[in-house]
Motif scaffolding. Structure first.
Motif, short mmCIF file in Angstrom:
data_model
loop_
_atom_site.label_atom_id
_atom_site.label_comp_id
_atom_site.label_asym_id
_atom_site.label_seq_id
_atom_site.Cartn_x
_atom_site.Cartn_y
_atom_site.Cartn_z
N ALA A 1 0.85 -1.20 0.00
CA ALA A 1 0.00 0.00 0.00
C ALA A 1 0.88 1.24 0.00
O ALA A 1 1.09 1.89 1.03
CB ALA A 1 -0.92 -0.02 1.22
N THR A 2 1.41 1.58 -1.16
CA THR A 2 2.43 2.63 -1.25
C THR A 2 1.96 3.99 -0.75
O THR A 2 2.77 4.80 -0.27
CB THR A 2 2.92 2.78 -2.71
N ALA A 3 0.67 4.28 -0.83
CA ALA A 3 0.17 5.58 -0.40
C ALA A 3 0.31 5.81 1.10
O ALA A 3 0.32 6.95 1.56
CB ALA A 3 -1.29 5.75 -0.82
N GLU B 1 -4.13 -8.89 4.36
CA GLU B 1 -5.46 -8.42 4.76
C GLU B 1 -5.92 -7.24 3.90
O GLU B 1 -7.09 -7.15 3.52
CB GLU B 1 -5.45 -8.05 6.25
N ILE B 2 -4.99 -6.34 3.59
CA ILE B 2 -5.31 -5.20 2.73
C ILE B 2 -5.74 -5.67 1.35
O ILE B 2 -6.76 -5.22 0.80
CB ILE B 2 -4.10 -4.25 2.64
N GLU C 1 -7.67 2.08 -4.59
CA GLU C 1 -6.25 1.71 -4.56
C GLU C 1 -5.97 0.90 -3.28
O GLU C 1 -6.72 0.99 -2.31
CB GLU C 1 -5.35 2.94 -4.66
N PRO C 2 -4.90 0.11 -3.26
CA PRO C 2 -4.66 -0.77 -2.13
C PRO C 2 -4.67 -0.08 -0.76
O PRO C 2 -5.27 -0.60 0.19
CB PRO C 2 -3.29 -1.38 -2.45
N ALA C 3 -4.04 1.08 -0.65
CA ALA C 3 -4.00 1.76 0.65
C ALA C 3 -5.39 2.07 1.16
O ALA C 3 -5.66 2.02 2.37
CB ALA C 3 -3.18 3.03 0.54
N SER C 4 -6.30 2.40 0.27
CA SER C 4 -7.68 2.71 0.66
C SER C 4 -8.32 1.53 1.37
O SER C 4 -9.10 1.69 2.32
CB SER C 4 -8.52 3.07 -0.56
N ALA C 5 -8.04 0.33 0.88
CA ALA C 5 -8.67 -0.87 1.42
C ALA C 5 -8.24 -1.17 2.85
O ALA C 5 -8.85 -2.03 3.51
CB ALA C 5 -8.37 -2.07 0.52
N ALA C 6 -7.24 -0.47 3.35
CA ALA C 6 -6.82 -0.68 4.74
C ALA C 6 -7.94 -0.39 5.71
O ALA C 6 -8.05 -1.03 6.77
CB ALA C 6 -5.60 0.18 5.06
N THR D 1 -9.57 6.35 0.13
CA THR D 1 -8.86 7.59 -0.17
C THR D 1 -8.53 7.79 -1.64
O THR D 1 -8.34 8.93 -2.08
CB THR D 1 -7.56 7.64 0.65
N GLY D 2 -8.42 6.70 -2.41
CA GLY D 2 -7.97 6.85 -3.80
C GLY D 2 -8.58 5.83 -4.74
O GLY D 2 -9.08 4.78 -4.34
N ASN D 3 -8.51 6.14 -6.02
CA ASN D 3 -9.06 5.31 -7.08
C ASN D 3 -8.13 4.15 -7.43
O ASN D 3 -6.91 4.30 -7.43
CB ASN D 3 -9.28 6.19 -8.32
N GLY D 4 -8.70 3.01 -7.76
CA GLY D 4 -7.91 1.84 -8.12
C GLY D 4 -7.07 2.02 -9.36
O GLY D 4 -6.03 1.37 -9.52
N LEU D 5 -7.49 2.93 -10.24
CA LEU D 5 -6.72 3.17 -11.47
C LEU D 5 -5.39 3.85 -11.19
O LEU D 5 -4.55 3.95 -12.09
CB LEU D 5 -7.55 4.00 -12.44
N LYS D 6 -5.20 4.30 -9.97
CA LYS D 6 -3.91 4.89 -9.58
C LYS D 6 -2.79 3.86 -9.64
O LYS D 6 -1.63 4.21 -9.84
CB LYS D 6 -3.99 5.43 -8.15
N ASP D 7 -3.13 2.60 -9.39
CA ASP D 7 -2.11 1.55 -9.26
C ASP D 7 -2.56 0.29 -9.99
O ASP D 7 -2.85 -0.74 -9.37
CB ASP D 7 -1.86 1.26 -7.78
N PRO D 8 -2.65 0.34 -11.33
CA PRO D 8 -3.15 -0.81 -12.08
C PRO D 8 -2.24 -2.04 -11.98
O PRO D 8 -2.71 -3.17 -12.12
CB PRO D 8 -3.21 -0.29 -13.52
N GLU D 9 -0.95 -1.82 -11.71
CA GLU D 9 -0.03 -2.96 -11.62
C GLU D 9 -0.44 -3.93 -10.52
O GLU D 9 -0.41 -5.15 -10.69
CB GLU D 9 1.41 -2.47 -11.37
#
Length: 365
Positions: free
Chosen positions: A251-253, A283-284, A300-305, A328-336
């Motif tokens: 979760a880079t954010a 878990e994230i 985005e992954p960090a949001s799912a925390a 906090t953020g859209n999943g398209l931020k981190d498509p990888e």
């Protein structure tokens, strides 16, 4: 045939952005040039599959701030920070970023006609976010270090040169971000029982609490929520009570080892009777996949925390509680990261044959 285009009856028939909407609660004057991309007004979405896992007649909503103009909650703070920078006569802004701040700073600076400088940790910013900053026209400098080192550099630059720092240490950032709390109350009619939120640099939890307190003081809500903050296990300095020198998480954010708003976050947690909890990357990512596959919400992954966290401590959720999880953020931020998730639903190299395609689809005559 002549087509008649629809017209607005007046200039307030559309959402005008956060500053115009919440002006009485924000530090702006008639002299403040409003720099806006009409951010805010993001949806509060019920997530019944998450609620069902908790049980006890709990209602769960997600505040999906990934639908802001640059795809994250950072737009809330940036509209105000850049407006005030322009008001002060600044010609340039600077920030350190794990990605979302850089995108927002670059976009709002461009909107304001200001120059944007961004310092990022090399190799630790999702490509979607980096692409945004570059296309918005920012000068991007990738350093051989982590976010905390990047933040120290931008602090020094802003102190030595006429460049405005727009990280969350800028007080106007948190003033803008608190408006998300206003929107939640305006939608629900009151504050939730729990507000669950990812914690990285800890500005957002501080801002939300400020917003709930301000609305409560103005009698716009009858209660204030317990603030439940969730950090990635590999970057959990507030949970552990000590700086993390080399934070690591998918979760880079929220990959931050020394939050700039540490004290504000602790105050929000203590004043609200809340709690900080660490969630693992596994878990994230499980919550990240669940939101997409079960609810149709791509964050985005960090949001799912926030969702991973409430599920981790679900036994503590009061019966019939109303819970809001901040995305906090859209999943398209981190498509990888999305493409790395194992799925049985991606069939590659399939011949363009009707029978073969139908077979894969499980169809038969």
């Amino acid at each position: 045939m002549i087509l008649t285009l629809p017209t607005f009856q007046n200039k307030v028939d559309y959402w005008p952005g956060l500053i115009a909407t919440y002006r009485p609660y924000l530090p702006v004057t008639d002299a403040t040039p409003i720099v806006t991309l009409h951010e805010g007004n993001t949806p509060l979405i019920p997530v019944p599959t998450i609620a069902a896992q908790i049980g006890r007649q709990v209602e769960v909503f997600v505040k999906y701030d990934g639908l802001n103009p640059t795809g994250s909650f950072k737009d809330r703070g940036m509209t105000l920070a850049v407006s005030k920078a322009k008001e002060s006569g600044s010609k340039a802004v600077i920030c350190a970023s794990t990605g979302n701040t850089s995108a927002a700073a670059a976009a709002y600076a461009r909107r304001a006609g200001l120059h944007a400088f961004v310092i990022i940790p090399d190799g630790y910013v999702a490509m979607g976010k980096l692409a945004q900053a570059l296309l918005y026209g920012a000068e991007v400098i990738a350093i051989q270090g982590n976010f905390d080192e990047a933040l120290e550099i931008v602090r020094q630059v802003s102190e030595a040169y006429p460049v405005t720092l727009v990280n969350s240490v800028n007080p106007y950032r948190l003033e803008g971000q608190k408006t998300a709390a206003f929107e939640i109350v305006d939608t629900l009619g009151d504050a939730p029982d729990w507000l669950c939120i990812p914690v990285g640099n800890a500005g957002n939890i501080t801002a939300y609490w400020r917003g709930f307190c301000q609305y409560h003081q103005h009698k716009r809500c009858q209660r204030r929520p317990q603030m439940m903050g969730f950090q990635a296990a590999g970057a959990s300095p507030i949970v552990s009570g000590q700086i993390v020198e080399c934070p690591e998480t998918v979760a880079t954010a929220i990959r931050i080892g020394n939050p700039a708003n540490w004290e504000g976050a602790i105050a929000a947690q203590q004043d609200s009777g809340g709690k900080f909890t660490a969630v693992t990357d596994a878990e994230i990512l499980a919550a990240y996949r669940m939101l997409a596959a079960d609810e149709g919400i791509f964050c985005e992954p960090a949001s799912a925390a926030s969702v991973a966290g409430v599920l981790k401590i679900k036994e503590d959720v009061p019966t019939q509680a109303t819970v809001v999880c901040v995305l906090t953020g859209n999943g398209l931020k981190d498509p990888e990261i999305a493409l790395q998730q194992k799925t049985k639903r991606f069939y590659q190299g399939v011949a363009p044959d009707l029978d073969l395609v139908a077979q894969i689809m499980g169809l038969s005559h």
